[in-house]
Design a protein around this motif. Structure first.
Motif, PDB file in Angstrom:
ATOM      1  N   VAL A 300       0.862  -1.178   0.000  1.00 16.78           N
ATOM      2  CA  VAL A 300       0.000   0.000   0.000  1.00 16.78           C
ATOM      3  C   VAL A 300       0.900   1.230   0.000  1.00 16.78           C
ATOM      4  CG1 VAL A 300      -1.819   1.242   1.214  1.00 16.78           C
ATOM      5  CG2 VAL A 300      -1.751  -1.272   1.301  1.00 16.78           C
ATOM      6  N   VAL A 301       0.746   2.053  -1.030  1.00 13.70           N
ATOM      7  CA  VAL A 301       1.600   3.239  -1.158  1.00 13.70           C
ATOM      8  C   VAL A 301       0.772   4.509  -0.947  1.00 13.70           C
ATOM      9  CG1 VAL A 301       3.130   4.537  -2.690  1.00 13.70           C
ATOM     10  CG2 VAL A 301       3.126   2.030  -2.767  1.00 13.70           C
ATOM     11  N   PRO A 302       1.090   5.235   0.109  1.00 16.39           N
ATOM     12  CA  PRO A 302       0.368   6.493   0.372  1.00 16.39           C
ATOM     13  C   PRO A 302       0.927   7.615  -0.500  1.00 16.39           C
ATOM     14  CG  PRO A 302       1.994   6.093   2.093  1.00 16.39           C
ATOM     15  CD  PRO A 302       2.076   4.928   1.137  1.00 16.39           C
ATOM     16  N   ILE A 303       0.047   8.512  -0.916  1.00 19.98           N
ATOM     17  CA  ILE A 303       0.489   9.658  -1.714  1.00 19.98           C
ATOM     18  C   ILE A 303      -0.040  10.937  -1.066  1.00 19.98           C
ATOM     19  CG2 ILE A 303       0.244  10.810  -3.930  1.00 19.98           C
ATOM     20  CD1 ILE A 303      -0.049   7.656  -4.851  1.00 19.98           C
ATOM     21  N   TYR A 304       0.889  11.843  -0.807  1.00 20.59           N
ATOM     22  CA  TYR A 304       0.494  13.069  -0.103  1.00 20.59           C
ATOM     23  C   TYR A 304       1.486  14.178  -0.381  1.00 20.59           C
ATOM     24  CZ  TYR A 304       3.986  10.852   2.866  1.00 20.59           C
ATOM     25  OH  TYR A 304       5.120  10.244   3.311  1.00 20.59           O
TER      26      TYR A 304
END
Length: 487
Positions: A300-304
């Motif tokens: 799971v790759v968070p993008i922010y």
RNA sequence: CGGGGCGUAGCUCAGCUUGGCUUAGAGCGCGUGGUUUGGGACCACGAGGUCGCGGGUUCGAAUCCCGCCGCCCCGACCA
């Protein structure tokens, strides 16, 4: 993209499969962080955590299957007295060239040299003779997880290393019939494991006399096709007859009061399976793993951008991660701050993680998550609520799709052939399996090897009888066998 | 075992032909600080090497000579 000569790709570059298959294989192994050549010890490798985790998954499932069939694990010495190896004539002849021998211990020359086990038939035979005295002691069904050493001429990571890890099953039975049944049963375990867990279809069959295990009556094998069309012997199961029983005096008193030699079997698979797994499914972007053997199922790759986004995005990622773990999946939420999302995508792709999920501010706003499967296809979106279940079922789809793809590949690279000239031509090209007749003559088999370097991989089990010409000499043959070049 | 290649920073290598212009270099990686973040980020500063080992030649050797060791790749063997 794998061919870009961008300097930052040094050390993580993957050669294209079509350009140099052997180099591609090594690149995938390295970039996926499965293993590396030990370098300081010729032919040996270091199995790194990600590679070892795959081996542990293989072990866990096979161990479960062995025990379900009544086998027990045990452990025998690494060292075998040299005299043991010499007791079975064919065995010593087959293994002598590749033995590692210990001559000094504790600073003194040993009275008897010790062989570092290349396989344990002999030492296990010795102990079986101590443990077995009555038909009531049979069948005796032992398995050992161990390392073995074979001083091979040309090592290759996972496929043929000087030291490798494996399991070797050793059983003793009161009748030949029962031993044969055991041999075939374990071959069947290997076949179904390869198909169901590795998503790697294999052809189960019998070896020709010239290809059988040194000391066996008959050897059976599972043969897989790699993406370059070559065969990989992925596991073997041997009917040892009474050869080792006689060499090690393994006798029992039958119900009728007669002293008889036992009938033995042995069967094994090794870390070579990992090499097969790599060569069966992976692509130019790196490793592709079937979910049933993947140490990590979902990344799971968070993008922010802002801190505020980071908080809400990470919260959503962790929540999804938890939900997936509750469904039995192994998940990594890649919350590393030091690399950008793109770098993370590449890393998990190279390591063969079956599915990737991206969650960013846009996804939070729309109430969905982005999903990308490693085995191909575009990124797609699924509603957040249904995501855990959808991703769980995706694992089965990927597992199944990989198996089907591998099977189709094998079938489309398997040809039926009756002419030796045509066969030679096929083996000069992109190769593959050839179904051709064989009259049973070792001379014909030898001629195939001499002219094409291909061998008879196996005579498939339940092979339909078919009158056809021997592909080599043209004399009548009763069935077709599998010819291929092998690893 | 036969054939080829290589050994210089953690990794990939340049430098060696024509010994001194290097106080041994580059890129990547690593550390610190800052700016960044939807497919491999950028800037600044910094740490890091008995040039595989042993002899020899020379005023001077990573560089030339001799010997040794090791690893990788390609062929004949195996799970």
């Amino acid at each position: 993209m794998a061919e870009e000569s961008n300097p930052r790709e040094q050390g993580s570059k993957i050669t294209l499969r079509a350009k140099d298959y052997a180099q591609w294989y090594q690149d995938v192994v390295r970039c996926a962080d499965l293993a590396e050549p030990a370098e300081v010890v010729r032919g040996c490798m270091v199995i790194k955590p990600h590679g070892y985790a795959i081996w542990e998954k293989i072990q866990a499932e096979l161990d479960r299957r062995f025990k379900a069939l009544g086998h027990q694990n045990a452990y025998f010495p690494l060292f075998i007295p040299e005299s043991f190896i010499r007791k079975e004539a064919e065995h010593v002849e087959g293994f002598s060239p590749e033995l590692a021998v210990v001559t000094i211990g504790g600073g003194k020359e040993l009275a008897e040299r010790l062989i570092v086990r290349p396989t344990s038939e002999t030492i296990i035979g010795h102990f079986f003779s101590k443990w077995i005295s009555s038909y009531r002691d049979l069948p005796l069904k032992i398995n050992q997880w161990a390392n073995v050493v074979r001083w091979e001429m040309r090592p290759r990571v996972f496929l043929r290393t000087t030291e490798f890890l494996w399991q070797e099953g050793h059983t003793a039975h009161a009748s030949h019939e029962e031993a044969v049944e055991e041999t075939l049963q374990m071959l069947n375990v290997y076949e179904s494991f390869a198909r169901e867990f590795m998503a790697m279809p294999v052809i189960a069959g019998r070896k020709t006399p010239s290809e059988k295990f040194a000391g066996a009556l008959t050897s059976y094998t599972i043969e897989a096709m790699m993406q370059d069309g070559r065969a990989l012997q992925a596991g073997t199961s041997h009917d040892l007859g009474q050869n080792f029983g006689k060499a090690f005096d393994v006798k029992y008193l039958s119900k009728e009061g007669k002293l008889e030699y036992v009938w033995q079997t042995s069967w094994g698979v090794s870390t070579r399976l990992i090499g097969g797994l790599v060569m069966c499914h992976s692509d130019d972007n790196g490793l592709v793993l079937p979910p049933k053997l993947a140490p990590i199922h979902v990344a799971v790759v968070p993008i922010y951008k802002s801190d505020g986004e980071r908080t809400s995005v990470l919260e959503a990622c962790n929540k999804l991660g938890g939900a997936l773990r509750n469904r039995g999946l192994s998940v990594i939420v890649d919350d590393r701050d030091e690399c950008k999302p793109g770098a993370k995508f590449f890393e998990w792709e190279r390591k063969g993680v079956p599915a990737r999920v991206e969650i960013g501010p846009k996804d939070l706003a729309k109430g969905h998550v982005a999903v990308k499967r490693r085995d191909g296809g575009d990124r797609f979106f699924v509603p957040r609520d249904g995501a855990p279940d959808r991703i769980l079922s995706l694992m089965d789809e990927i597992q199944d799709s990989l198996r089907k793809r591998a099977l189709e590949f094998r079938e489309s690279h398997t040809r039926t052939c009756d002419s030796f000239a045509e066969f030679v031509e096929i083996m000069a090209g992109p190769e593959g399996f050839v179904r051709g007749g064989w009259c049973g003559d070792a001379a014909c088999e030898a001629k195939v090897k001499e002219t094409t370097k291909a061998t008879i991989r196996c005579i498939p089990l339940n092979n339909p009888k078919e009158s056809c010409p021997c592909m080599v000499c043209g004399k009548p043959a009763e069935e077709r066998v599998i010819y291929a070049k092998a690893y």
